[in-house]
Every structure is written in C-alpha cells, then in structure tokens.
Enzyme design. Structure first.
Site, mmCIF file in Angstrom:
data_model
loop_
_atom_site.group_PDB
_atom_site.id
_atom_site.type_symbol
_atom_site.label_atom_id
_atom_site.label_comp_id
_atom_site.label_asym_id
_atom_site.label_seq_id
_atom_site.Cartn_x
_atom_site.Cartn_y
_atom_site.Cartn_z
ATOM 1 N N GLY A 105 34.443 -16.004 19.259
ATOM 2 C CA GLY A 105 35.602 -15.396 19.887
ATOM 3 C C GLY A 105 36.908 -15.702 19.197
ATOM 4 O O GLY A 105 37.962 -15.784 19.845
ATOM 5 N N GLY A 106 36.877 -15.856 17.882
ATOM 6 C CA GLY A 106 38.098 -16.119 17.131
ATOM 7 C C GLY A 106 38.971 -14.886 17.017
ATOM 8 O O GLY A 106 38.604 -13.782 17.422
ATOM 9 N N ASN A 107 40.148 -15.075 16.439
ATOM 10 C CA ASN A 107 41.089 -13.992 16.238
ATOM 11 C C ASN A 107 40.596 -13.083 15.118
ATOM 12 O O ASN A 107 40.391 -13.532 13.992
ATOM 13 C CB ASN A 107 42.466 -14.565 15.907
ATOM 14 N N SER A 160 41.430 -22.554 6.506
ATOM 15 C CA SER A 160 40.734 -21.566 5.688
ATOM 16 C C SER A 160 41.760 -20.773 4.904
ATOM 17 O O SER A 160 42.769 -20.323 5.465
ATOM 18 C CB SER A 160 39.910 -20.627 6.569
ATOM 19 N N HIS A 186 39.208 -19.170 -2.915
ATOM 20 C CA HIS A 186 38.870 -19.464 -1.531
ATOM 21 C C HIS A 186 38.810 -20.977 -1.362
ATOM 22 O O HIS A 186 38.327 -21.690 -2.245
ATOM 23 C CB HIS A 186 37.508 -18.844 -1.172
ATOM 24 N N HIS A 212 44.291 -13.271 -2.800
ATOM 25 C CA HIS A 212 44.029 -12.156 -3.704
ATOM 26 C C HIS A 212 45.311 -11.900 -4.496
ATOM 27 O O HIS A 212 46.377 -11.678 -3.903
ATOM 28 C CB HIS A 212 43.620 -10.909 -2.921
ATOM 29 N N ASN A 239 38.190 -23.870 2.041
ATOM 30 C CA ASN A 239 38.008 -24.088 3.466
ATOM 31 C C ASN A 239 37.498 -25.501 3.681
ATOM 32 O O ASN A 239 36.589 -25.948 2.986
ATOM 33 C CB ASN A 239 36.993 -23.077 4.033
ATOM 34 N N THR A 240 38.108 -26.221 4.610
ATOM 35 C CA THR A 240 37.550 -27.503 5.037
ATOM 36 C C THR A 240 37.646 -27.584 6.551
ATOM 37 O O THR A 240 38.562 -27.030 7.159
ATOM 38 C CB THR A 240 38.265 -28.708 4.395
ATOM 39 N N ARG A 241 36.705 -28.295 7.172
ATOM 40 C CA ARG A 241 36.613 -28.258 8.620
ATOM 41 C C ARG A 241 35.930 -29.523 9.148
ATOM 42 O O ARG A 241 35.186 -30.186 8.441
ATOM 43 C CB ARG A 241 35.809 -27.035 9.062
#
Length: 285
Positions: free
Chosen positions: A268-270, A105, A119, A109, A121-123
């Site tokens: 529960g990610g950072n 991700s 932006h 800016h 993002n790939t997943r």
C-alpha cells in the site's frame, strides 16, 4: 521478541540524513551546469484499514538540466502483509504478517547519454526477524570501462571495511538479480546487492548498520564524480536513441522483476513514489 523501535528510529534518521546530503550534491551539480533546478518534496501517508499508525514517507523529485529525472524517496511504514504475500518475506507468515520497514530509494535518469543512470537503495526491516538489505548499481546506456571500474572500486572499498567476502558475494548477487531473463541481458554493469543481514542482537545491528551506512557514503562519493566527468560530453542523435532504448529495458526490469516495486505495491505504498524509478522517456523498437 526484540523491540526494534529505537533501532528503526536510528536507521530512519540515517536514511533521511543521507537523502539530504545526496539531494544537496545533485542540486550543486545542477548549479554548476547553469540550472536552477531543485528537488520538490511531497509527503505521503500510508493507509491500512484498522491500523492507526501505518506510516508514510516523502518523495523527492527533481527534473533539471543534468538530471532529466531523479527521485530520492524515504519512507517508514508499518502494518501487516496480505496473507498471500507474507510468506515471501523473511520472518513473516500468514500467522505472523506484521512488519516495519524504513529505507531510502534512489533512481537517477540523466539527460546526457554518456552519463550513467544509477540506482541505490538501502533499508531496515523487521518482522519476527530484523535485517538490513540494499545495494547500488550503475546503469550506463553507453558504458565506459573506467567508470565501471571506479564505481565497483567504491563498492569494493565499502565492503572490504567490514568483511573480505562481501564484495565478491554481493557483486555476484547483483549480477544475478539485475538481469532480464526474457531478453537474456543484464540491466547495467552491476554493483552490489545484499539482503537478509540479520540482526540477532544489538551488536549485529550495529555491525550491519555500519556497513549499510558505508554503502550509502560510497555511493555519495563516487557517483557525483562520474556525473561531473561526463555531463558536458557531446552526444549524437544515435547516442540518444541508444539511451532511450536502454531505458526501455530498465523499465521492463522495474515493472516485472524489481523487489522494491513489488514490495511497495503489495504494502500500500505511494504509487507515484514507487514508480518514480521509471524513466521520463523511453522507446521500444
């Protein structure tokens, strides 16, 4: 049920490689601008009660002369969704809440209002199903039609190499997704957004993985060109005020509507990595 362990490992390796290439290119741009700014990398570990291997990730962050703030995160996490959230995820349910997710991700800016924010993002996720998703979109405070066309041309080329229907479908999806209903405005000038490219077998995985890789390569090819084109443009206090107000809209979208933000917070990610997408400065008037 297919064991997607090796597939996840392949996807993770690609996302990390793409991260390395993007960060190197962005640091090269900083050098061209006379800056010594570099990425700092902060590993983090996810925690989940009763889960001995919940995974984690690495947050990459740089604040420089050209990139006022850019974050490039990679993560691989595994565990179980909360029961009330599981039903909103493809292939998951309260009875089958398990998941594995790996991805990259990125949000940039820019210091100069004439350089577009961006932006990408790939997943790759698997629950009782496995699929790819992602996309890239351009977010200029001061739009230039030629920049918009160049960015979309790169995304179109990435799509056309795989399916002639992809670009129009995923452009439309991006236009619908990156929209603030409460303000009745789009977040930027669009790009592509796709999800649930399901992998029913190895052949489908290879096909959708190749497309996802091409989206990342297209982004790496086109965005640095736009940065180099605009990064030395003169700008006025009025231009900067326009940029900061635009960033307010960007923050509203990411905090209220963005799926990635919601997913990260629900799993529960950072927190710092999840909220790295927020701009360093913004105004609301």
């Amino acid at each position: 049920m297919t064991d997607w362990t090796q597939h996840t490992a392949r996807a993770r390796a690609w996302f990390e490689s793409l991260r390395d290439s993007i960060c190197a290119e962005f640091e090269a741009i900083e050098r061209e601008a006379g800056s010594n700014a570099s990425f700092t990398y902060t590993p983090w570990n996810r925690e989940e009660e009763g889960n001995p291997d919940p995974g984690g990730g690495v947050q990459g962050l740089m604040k420089g002369k050209v990139f006022e703030k850019v974050g490039v995160n990679v993560s691989t996490v595994r565990g179980s969704f909360a029961k009330e959230f599981a039903g909103s995820i493809n292939g998951a349910s309260a009875e089958n809440p398990g998941f594995v997710a790996t991805g990259i991700s990125l949000v940039a800016h820019m210091s100069n209002p004439h350089v577009p924010a961006v932006h990408m993002n790939t997943r790759f996720l698997n629950t009782t199903k496995a699929w790819f998703g992602g996309g890239a979109d351009l977010n200029p405070p001061i739009p230039y039609e030629e920049d918009t066309e160049e960015f979309h041309a790169a995304m179109r080329a990435a799509c056309m190499g795989h399916n002639p229907t992809y670009y129009e479908r995923y452009k439309k999806w991006a236009d619908e997704y990156f929209y603030l209903p409460h303000r009745q405005v789009h977040r930027g000038v669009g790009g592509i957004f796709y999800d649930h490219l399901e992998c029913v077998d190895d052949a489908a995985f290879d096909r959708h993985f190749a497309f996802t890789q091409d989206v990342g390569k297209a982004y790496l090819e086109v965005f640095p060109k736009l940065v180099r084109k605009r990064m030395e443009s003169a700008f006025t206090p009025e231009d900067e005020a326009r940029q900061l107000e635009y960033r307010g809209r960007y923050a509203e979208f990411n905090l209220v509507y963005d799926r990635g933000t919601i997913f990260g917070l629900k799993t529960g990610g950072n927190i710092d990595a999840i909220l790295m997408s927020l701009p360093p400065r913004a105004t609301w008037s």
